[in-house]
Design a protein around this motif. Structure first.
Motif, PDB file in Angstrom:
ATOM      1  N   GLN A 294      -7.985 -11.004 -28.653  1.00  0.00           N
ATOM      2  CA  GLN A 294      -6.639 -10.818 -28.112  1.00  0.00           C
ATOM      3  C   GLN A 294      -6.306  -9.349 -27.813  1.00  0.00           C
ATOM      4  O   GLN A 294      -5.437  -9.075 -26.986  1.00  0.00           O
ATOM      5  CB  GLN A 294      -5.613 -11.405 -29.085  1.00  0.00           C
TER       6      GLN A 294
ATOM      7  N   PHE B 209       4.605 -10.074 -28.966  1.00  0.00           N
ATOM      8  CA  PHE B 209       4.786 -10.228 -30.416  1.00  0.00           C
ATOM      9  C   PHE B 209       4.737  -8.887 -31.164  1.00  0.00           C
ATOM     10  O   PHE B 209       4.851  -8.869 -32.393  1.00  0.00           O
ATOM     11  CB  PHE B 209       3.655 -11.090 -31.005  1.00  0.00           C
TER      12      PHE B 209
ATOM     13  N   TYR C 167       5.232 -19.903 -38.456  1.00  0.00           N
ATOM     14  CA  TYR C 167       6.049 -19.512 -37.300  1.00  0.00           C
ATOM     15  C   TYR C 167       7.302 -20.357 -37.114  1.00  0.00           C
ATOM     16  O   TYR C 167       8.349 -19.843 -36.763  1.00  0.00           O
ATOM     17  CB  TYR C 167       5.223 -19.607 -36.007  1.00  0.00           C
TER      18      TYR C 167
ATOM     19  N   ASN D  18      -0.224 -18.881 -42.209  1.00  0.00           N
ATOM     20  CA  ASN D  18       0.417 -18.416 -40.969  1.00  0.00           C
ATOM     21  C   ASN D  18       1.621 -19.310 -40.718  1.00  0.00           C
ATOM     22  O   ASN D  18       1.468 -20.529 -40.562  1.00  0.00           O
ATOM     23  CB  ASN D  18      -0.529 -18.552 -39.764  1.00  0.00           C
TER      24      ASN D  18
ATOM     25  N   GLU E 102       0.155 -14.370 -41.294  1.00  0.00           N
ATOM     26  CA  GLU E 102       0.813 -14.180 -39.986  1.00  0.00           C
ATOM     27  C   GLU E 102       2.230 -14.725 -40.073  1.00  0.00           C
ATOM     28  O   GLU E 102       2.460 -15.783 -40.668  1.00  0.00           O
ATOM     29  CB  GLU E 102       0.119 -14.958 -38.862  1.00  0.00           C
TER      30      GLU E 102
ATOM     31  N   GLU F 192      -6.873 -20.538 -38.693  1.00  0.00           N
ATOM     32  CA  GLU F 192      -6.239 -21.751 -38.182  1.00  0.00           C
ATOM     33  C   GLU F 192      -7.231 -22.785 -37.648  1.00  0.00           C
ATOM     34  O   GLU F 192      -7.200 -23.144 -36.465  1.00  0.00           O
ATOM     35  CB  GLU F 192      -5.242 -21.379 -37.068  1.00  0.00           C
TER      36      GLU F 192
ATOM     37  N   GLU G 168      -2.031 -13.792 -25.394  1.00  0.00           N
ATOM     38  CA  GLU G 168      -1.691 -14.997 -26.160  1.00  0.00           C
ATOM     39  C   GLU G 168      -2.409 -16.216 -25.544  1.00  0.00           C
ATOM     40  O   GLU G 168      -1.803 -17.127 -25.001  1.00  0.00           O
ATOM     41  CB  GLU G 168      -0.158 -15.153 -26.183  1.00  0.00           C
ATOM     42  N   TRP G 169      -3.738 -16.175 -25.561  1.00  0.00           N
ATOM     43  CA  TRP G 169      -4.581 -17.305 -25.165  1.00  0.00           C
ATOM     44  C   TRP G 169      -4.173 -17.907 -23.818  1.00  0.00           C
ATOM     45  O   TRP G 169      -3.989 -17.148 -22.866  1.00  0.00           O
ATOM     46  CB  TRP G 169      -4.619 -18.341 -26.305  1.00  0.00           C
TER      47      TRP G 169
ATOM     48  N   HIS H 193     -11.896 -16.050 -35.386  1.00  0.00           N
ATOM     49  CA  HIS H 193     -10.512 -16.218 -34.921  1.00  0.00           C
ATOM     50  C   HIS H 193     -10.577 -16.854 -33.522  1.00  0.00           C
ATOM     51  O   HIS H 193     -10.452 -16.170 -32.506  1.00  0.00           O
ATOM     52  CB  HIS H 193      -9.799 -14.866 -34.892  1.00  0.00           C
ATOM     53  N   PHE H 194     -10.874 -18.125 -33.481  1.00  0.00           N
ATOM     54  CA  PHE H 194     -10.889 -18.984 -32.280  1.00  0.00           C
ATOM     55  C   PHE H 194     -12.079 -18.780 -31.334  1.00  0.00           C
ATOM     56  O   PHE H 194     -12.433 -19.694 -30.612  1.00  0.00           O
ATOM     57  CB  PHE H 194      -9.610 -18.843 -31.446  1.00  0.00           C
TER      58      PHE H 194
ATOM     59  N   TRP I  32       2.707 -10.829 -37.263  1.00  0.00           N
ATOM     60  CA  TRP I  32       1.882 -10.997 -36.064  1.00  0.00           C
ATOM     61  C   TRP I  32       2.697 -10.481 -34.895  1.00  0.00           C
ATOM     62  O   TRP I  32       3.716 -11.092 -34.582  1.00  0.00           O
ATOM     63  CB  TRP I  32       1.510 -12.479 -35.817  1.00  0.00           C
TER      64      TRP I  32
ATOM     65  N   TRP J 224       9.560 -22.473 -29.517  1.00  0.00           N
ATOM     66  CA  TRP J 224       9.313 -22.820 -30.919  1.00  0.00           C
ATOM     67  C   TRP J 224      10.644 -22.809 -31.664  1.00  0.00           C
ATOM     68  O   TRP J 224      11.448 -21.878 -31.500  1.00  0.00           O
ATOM     69  CB  TRP J 224       8.387 -21.804 -31.601  1.00  0.00           C
TER      70      TRP J 224
HETATM   71  O1  IFM Z   1      -1.609 -15.356 -31.245  1.00  0.00           O
HETATM   72  C1  IFM Z   1      -1.742 -16.376 -32.179  1.00  0.00           C
HETATM   73  C2  IFM Z   1      -2.890 -16.091 -33.120  1.00  0.00           C
HETATM   74  O2  IFM Z   1      -4.090 -15.967 -32.435  1.00  0.00           O
HETATM   75  C3  IFM Z   1      -3.036 -17.224 -34.118  1.00  0.00           C
HETATM   76  N1  IFM Z   1      -1.788 -17.554 -34.758  1.00  0.00           N
HETATM   77  C4  IFM Z   1      -0.621 -17.721 -33.903  1.00  0.00           C
HETATM   78  C5  IFM Z   1      -0.468 -16.515 -32.998  1.00  0.00           C
HETATM   79  C6  IFM Z   1       0.786 -16.682 -32.125  1.00  0.00           C
HETATM   80  O3  IFM Z   1       0.689 -17.830 -31.353  1.00  0.00           O
END
Ligand code: IFM
Length: 401
Positions: free
Chosen positions: A19, A369, A261, A259, A315, A155, A360-361, A110-111, A353, A290
């Motif tokens: 990211q 953020f 949110y 994490n 996070e 995650e 953001e993917w 991380h993904f 975070w 959200w």
């Molecule tokens: O940006 C993501 C992060 O990669 C993983 N947790 C949630 C964040 C916000 O969506």
């Protein structure tokens, strides 16, 4: 009432390699963006080259810890080829954090995955576990004397859901059977990595966990409340607690990385219910949609007490339209965390975070953020005012509830 955090409390923010670093051209996400014509991460924040500057910023914001991930695809760009140069890069990264008295919390996955790994079948193949373990061993060989905190997977269920059920992230599969296979391999890789890391520390302390995305699942109060309630319960049990129960039972967690949110409203639907986004929910939302629910952080932390493990909020954050939104999110969530601490939760750290605005993917760069704003045209950084408020809280090591 003033709540004091423990003297050794970890205060900081989180970042991830894909990211922020930029130019991760050996990663599966790099190919995915092209294939799906998504906004590309490209050079992102150029953190790969500017990490010293970014850690100075973290230092100036009072951080005593930073959570960051290593890019597997940089370290192993091709099957069987380990890059000493990239391992050296991450040694430099960690050493710079140490110089700045910032505790590194390292995420190993991380993904993102190396592109070659996915071409070999990725997490659907049992061999994935061997590939991952070899990467973990190489990393440990150079970093174990410099780091004590390890997050093996970030995650995992979010990754599985987006990559293997919704198919909106690589590898773009939509199959419950594949999702289960991939999850099984990831959990096995987790357990074996845990053993490898633990063994390599011998008598020295190491703290190992996952970063588990947790949500509050609230039954939609409109129509069918009774049924909605059952599905909300089910979603919470499976999504929030199943993996933690499993790893805690096997004694594979040294702390709980959480994490948090938002909350999700749930309505009844086969098989596991579905998210209710109907207009009748007038509750606070952020710009992504959200539902912001600070009380939920307290609820979740209290539910974690039964595991008898330290907890780190790995996070927590939101994109904001103005400083007030960031400020409110931060202060209300820290308030919830402090309340839980006061009521006996063994809370050891909090990470916003993210340190910087970033990629953001599938949403690209739309949502900001960061404690620090980034101008992506020239990579200049500018500290947001609420980061100064966060710094004051860190300095006082306490909040008023
Ligand atoms: O940006 C993501 C992060 O990669 C993983 N947790 C949630 C964040 C916000 O969506």
């Amino acid at each position: 009432m003033k709540i004091h955090f423990p003297a050794s409390f970890l205060w900081g923010s989180s970042i991830s390699s894909y990211q922020l670093e930029g130019d991760n051209c050996f990663s599966d996400w790099f190919l995915w963006e092209k294939k799906k014509r998504l906004e590309p991460a490209g050079a992102s924040t150029d953190h790969y080259r500017r990490f010293r500057e970014d850690f100075s910023l973290a230092n100036s914001l009072g951080h005593n810890a930073l959570r960051l991930s290593l890019e597997w695809s940089r370290i192993v760009p091709q099957k069987g080829i380990f890059s000493d140069e990239q391992l050296k890069h991450y040694i430099d990264v960690v050493e710079d954090l140490r110089i700045k008295k910032i505790e590194p919390v390292i995420t190993l996955h991380h993904f993102t995955n190396p592109a070659w790994f996915v071409q070999e079948g990725g997490w659907l193949k049992p061999l994935s576990i061997d590939y991952f373990l070899e990467y973990v061993r190489r990393v440990l060989a150079v970093l174990k004397d410099k780091c004590s905190y390890w997050i093996i997977f970030n995650e995992p269920l979010v990754y599985i859901y987006n990559g293997f059920i919704r198919g909106i992230w690589p590898p773009g599969i939509k199959s419950a059977k594949s999702a289960l296979t991939a999850l099984k391999n990831i959990l096995k890789a987790y357990s074996l990595s845990y053993e490898v890391i633990k063994a390599s520390y011998k008598d020295k302390p190491s703290y190992i966990s996952i970063a588990k995305h947790m949500r509050v699942f609230t039954p939609c109060g409109y129509f069918n409340y009774g049924q909605n309630n059952i599905f909300a319960f089910l979603r919470s049990k499976l999504f929030n607690f199943r993996i933690i129960d499993n790893l805690a039972e096997k004694r594979r967690l040294d702390f709980l990385g959480i994490n948090y949110y938002c909350r999700e409203f749930v309505k009844a639907a086969p098989f596991l219910g579905k998210e209710c986004r109907d207009a009748h929910h007038r509750d606070d939302k952020n710009e992504i949609g959200w539902f912001i629910y600070p009380q939920g952080l307290y609820n979740i932390l209290m539910r974690l007490k039964k595991y008898n493990l330290p907890v780190i909020i790995t996070e927590n954050g939101t994109p904001g339209l103005n400083n007030e939104q960031y400020h409110d999110f931060l202060s209300t969530h820290l308030n919830s965390a402090a309340k839980a601490l006061n009521e006996g939760v063994d809370l050891r750290g909090y990470f916003w975070w993210s340190l910087l605005d970033n990629f953001e993917w599938d949403q690209g760069f739309a949502h900001k953020f960061g404690l620090v704003e980034v101008d992506f045209s020239n990579f200049t950084r500018k500290v947001r005012p609420f980061a100064g408020e966060y710094k004051k809280i860190i300095e006082q090591n306490s909040v008023e509830i």
